[in-house]
Write a protein that holds these residues in place. Structure first.
Motif, PDB file in Angstrom:
ATOM      1  N   SER A 107       0.848  -1.181   0.000  1.00 60.31           N
ATOM      2  CA  SER A 107       0.000   0.000   0.000  1.00 60.31           C
ATOM      3  C   SER A 107       0.885   1.233   0.000  1.00 60.31           C
ATOM      4  N   SER A 108       0.262   2.390  -0.086  1.00 61.93           N
ATOM      5  CA  SER A 108       1.041   3.604   0.061  1.00 61.93           C
ATOM      6  C   SER A 108       0.259   4.567   0.933  1.00 61.93           C
ATOM      7  N   ALA A 109       0.953   5.560   1.481  1.00 59.76           N
ATOM      8  CA  ALA A 109       0.267   6.586   2.255  1.00 59.76           C
ATOM      9  C   ALA A 109      -0.442   7.515   1.281  1.00 59.76           C
TER      10      ALA A 109
ATOM     11  N   PRO B 276       5.015   7.708   1.362  1.00 59.94           N
ATOM     12  CA  PRO B 276       5.905   6.584   1.123  1.00 59.94           C
ATOM     13  C   PRO B 276       5.167   5.287   0.776  1.00 59.94           C
ATOM     14  N   LEU B 277       5.925   4.317   0.403  1.00 64.20           N
ATOM     15  CA  LEU B 277       5.352   3.037   0.016  1.00 64.20           C
ATOM     16  C   LEU B 277       5.530   2.026   1.141  1.00 64.20           C
ATOM     17  N   GLU B 278       4.599   1.103   1.188  1.00 66.25           N
ATOM     18  CA  GLU B 278       4.712   0.070   2.203  1.00 66.25           C
ATOM     19  C   GLU B 278       4.906  -1.282   1.532  1.00 66.25           C
TER      20      GLU B 278
END
Lengths: 705, 51
Positions: B15-17, B22-24
């Motif tokens: 996912s991303s914020a 940022p990316l997760e």
């Protein structure tokens, strides 16, 4: 010593093993807290030291350096450990084994505690304990559940047998490194540990270079440079180390860990939901709103009760001892001073409680992740958000919370931005001035007074962010820090751990704030009390006699009270503080302040919360004044020529001065301690005072012009 | 790198914020966050779509 990754359940296990037999102090010369406790196994008593959570032995952040120093027995006041208790989250073997492998190289006896072993099944993991023990060179591995205490008896037993037992065998993962270390060790005649040589080879660059050089003699450096060139060529050493170590780790994991289908629980569903960008961000704002609400709304009744209580206690004390300097010192100095610290305790307790809960549940890392993009626009990272939020209660814990920021430049920028956040000590003066001079009208459904207060909060945030940005493009300019953050799973916080941490932090706060604010209160009291003027007292006695002769009943007592207040004000006018106020008046005249406001502002420099009390005294309303009557007095205050002092431009200037000015000795002290230099606190003070003065000057001049 | 982003590690994008950064990612059993800019330094090869 207990060593482990952050969030590995280390503290929970530490509390489980030591119970209440623990104490918190600071490591010498650093503000990192040292937790020491004792555990009893049969007849043996073991001393356990809980170290800050670390990912590797490479000493990058302050907490890591301290952990490394303690493990290697270099920390003064701490004995060289006789063994290591490594704490590993079973669901996170991959990253934990990196540290474990480095710990094995220390050649100390070691036990590994596998925490959260109850959650392994849920996440679909099977770990073969025997195989793991064999791969780790024969260390004892104990699966435990920290929250329930399951498995801790076996762990205690293993710990009792630990001192003196043989260290684990070294895993062979990188023969070339072993060789190089051997060679240097011979050249240095074995006076440092092999792990230190290893770290010097790998981390001997950049920010940790000086730290490493301190450990070696100048002449040894040539050996290190040569060995480094042979081992790594042109590639970054840390990357090569990681490659070798993780290669070994993957081999180990393939052997000891099997995957089974994970079991889905409600917590996993919550997890998935808050991870999505939009609900996650909304959730974060909701959480922050609840924290604010709690800090301001829930704490108010308790704060009022404490305030009333301490005033009553001060009056009681004053009535018990004969009138004079000693009574005044007790009630106006000591009780009022200590009371001004205690009154913030409910807010601090509630704030700390929420922060500990959020930290323990793993939410803080999530908040840092969600806010990273916003913070990056001012050159910081998401990790700065927690110190900023804490600073709305008090900048002291906020600045202490900057320790989680690994990049030094980011950390200092955050520290200097944090004091701009509207802390709870600014509230009394805001409340006083707003209640007195902003009409309680509504614009639509918005309350005008609330709106002004909200505006002051926004002003603080804006100034703080701008400061961070300015610093990051000038003095603290540097390469963009890397941002890689572990996002731990949510878990239910453990009540016991939360309460223990809470008590711990409250103690630290009271000790720090108590000593500073207390001494400030006594000094301010002395400056406002001395020297006593004989003529004022004579005049008071004279007037009293006249009043007693001419008036009776309530008119008499009212007149007497008025006379006493007048005398108190006259005394203050010729006290050191009053004289200082008159002397400095020309400086503040362009802001529209008379000597009384100037004196209150000077008194407020060590601790801004005393300003309301000083204003109360200078405007001659005496001790029993509540804020409403002080507000009325302020409205009536005039210059000698009869024009009002408190005009709207002057009040807004004063509010802006308060929003910006760094009037808090405790904040300066904590910045000094955390940066270990006087440069930053001195800079912060001049910078914030200057823009406070200029802001107030601009508003007053433009407003009255 | 100390977190275990090394040659041969398997990543899963999660996912991303808000705003796409940022990316997760999921790395073994754990979630880690990286800025897009940093994630670009890594060379990845696709193992499977979605999955």
């Amino acid at each position: 010593v207990l060593v482990g990754n952050p969030n590995s359940g280390k503290s929970t296990l530490f509390n489980r093993l030591t119970g209440l037999h623990q104490q918190t102090t600071n490591y010498p010369g650093a503000t990192v807290e040292k937790h020491v406790g004792t555990a009893t196994v049969g007849k043996a008593v073991l001393e356990l030291v809980d170290l800050p959570g670390i990912f590797s032995l490479g000493a990058h952040s302050l907490e890591e350096r301290i952990a490394v120093d303690v493990i290697l027995g270099r920390m003064s006041g701490t004995n060289t450990p006789s063994g290591i208790l490594a704490v590993v989250d079973i669901t996170n073997l991959y990253q934990s084994l990196y540290l474990i492998q480095q710990l094995i190289e220390l050649e100390l006896p070691m036990v590994v505690a596998l925490t959260m072993s109850d959650t392994a099944d849920v996440k679909g993991l099977r770990v073969d304990i025997d195989a793991l023990q064999a791969r780790l060179g024969g260390v004892i591995v104990c699966p435990v559940v920290g929250t329930t205490g399951h498995g801790t008896n076996a762990l205690r037993q293993a710990l009792a047998e630990l001192p003196g037992s043989p260290p684990p065998d070294l895993p062979a993962f990188w023969p070339e490194l072993d060789q190089a270390v051997q060679q240097i060790s011979v050249q240095l005649k074995g006076f440092t540990h092999r792990v230190e040589i290893e770290r010097a080879l790998i981390d001997g660059f950049g920010e940790s270079e000086q730290y490493m050089l301190d450990r070696f003699r100048e002449s040894d450096n040539a050996h290190l440079v040569e060995a480094r060139r042979q081992l790594f060529g042109d590639e970054p050493p840390l990357a090569i180390e990681a490659r070798y170590r993780y290669k070994w780790i993957r081999e180990v994991l393939d052997e000891v860990q099997q995957k089974t289908p994970p079991i889905y629980t409600w917590i996993a569903r919550v997890n998935a939901w808050v991870n999505r960008p939009v609900p996650g961000t909304i959730g974060l704002f909701a959480v922050m709103a609840i924290v604010f609400q709690a800090v301001f709304a829930w704490a108010t009744p308790m704060m009022d009760a404490i305030d009333t209580g301490s005033k009553a206690f001060g009056n009681f004390l004053a009535s018990q001892v004969p009138e004079g300097a000693f009574a005044s010192l007790l009630s106006d100095g000591v009780v009022a001073g200590v009371g001004s610290v205690i009154v913030f305790l409910p807010q601090i307790v509630i704030l700390f409680l929420f922060i500990i809960l959020l930290e323990d549940s793993g939410y803080l890392a999530r908040a840092a992740y969600l806010m990273d993009r916003a913070m990056r626009s001012v050159g910081l990272s998401g990790q700065s958000i927690i110190p900023m939020i804490s600073s709305f209660a008090c900048a002291v814990p906020g600045i202490m919370a900057t320790r989680v920021i690994p990049n030094r430049r980011d950390r200092i920028a955050t520290m200097l931005a944090a004091p701009f956040m509207t802390c709870s000590a600014r509230l009394p003066i805001y409340a006083l001035l707003i209640a007195a001079f902003v009409p309680a009208e509504s614009i639509g459904w918005l309350n005008l007074q609330g709106l002004v207060l909200f505006g002051l909060y926004l002003l603080g945030i804006f100034a703080g962010m701008l400061t961070a940005l300015l610093l990051k493009v000038t003095a603290l300019r540097g390469p963009k820090p890397s941002f890689a953050l572990m996002l731990p799973e949510f878990r239910k916080p453990n009540l016991r751990t939360v309460l223990m941490q809470l008590v711990d932090r409250i103690k630290v706060f009271l000790r720090r704030a108590g000593t500073v604010i207390f001494s400030v209160a006594v000094i301010v009291w002395a400056l406002a009390y001395y020297p006593r003027s004989g003529t004022v007292e004579l005049e008071l006695a004279e007037q009293q006699t006249i009043a007693e002769a001419s008036l009776v009943g309530s008119a008499l007592s009212a007149s007497l009270r008025r006379l006493e207040h007048q005398a108190a004000a006259d005394q203050l006018a010729q006290s050191w503080l009053g004289r200082a106020g008159q002397m400095i008046e020309p400086v503040f005249k362009p802001l529209g302040w008379d000597w009384r406001i100037s004196a209150a502002v000077i008194a407020g420099f060590p601790a801004r919360e005393v300003v309301v009390a000083v204003l109360g005294t200078v405007y001659a309303v005496g001790d029993e004044a509540d804020e409403a009557t002080l507000a009325q007095r302020l409205k009536l205050a005039t210059w000698p020529d009869g024009t009002a002092i408190f005009t709207l431009p002057m009040i807004f200037g004063l509010l802006i001065f308060y929003a910006f000015c760094l009037q808090c000795a405790a904040t300066l002290a904590v910045i000094q301690r955390e940066t270990n230099s006087w440069r930053w606190p001195v800079f912060a003070w001049f910078y914030m005072s200057t823009i406070g003065y200029l802001g107030a000057f601009a508003v007053f001049q433009l407003g009255s012009g | 790198m100390v977190l275990g982003l090394v040659e041969g590690a398997e990543l899963e994008y999660l996912s991303s914020a808000i705003g796409g950064d940022p990316l997760e990612f999921r790395l073994f059993n754990n979630a880690i966050a990286l800025r897009r800019e940093q994630a670009q330094h890594f060379t990845v090869s696709l193992l499977s779509d979605g999955g």
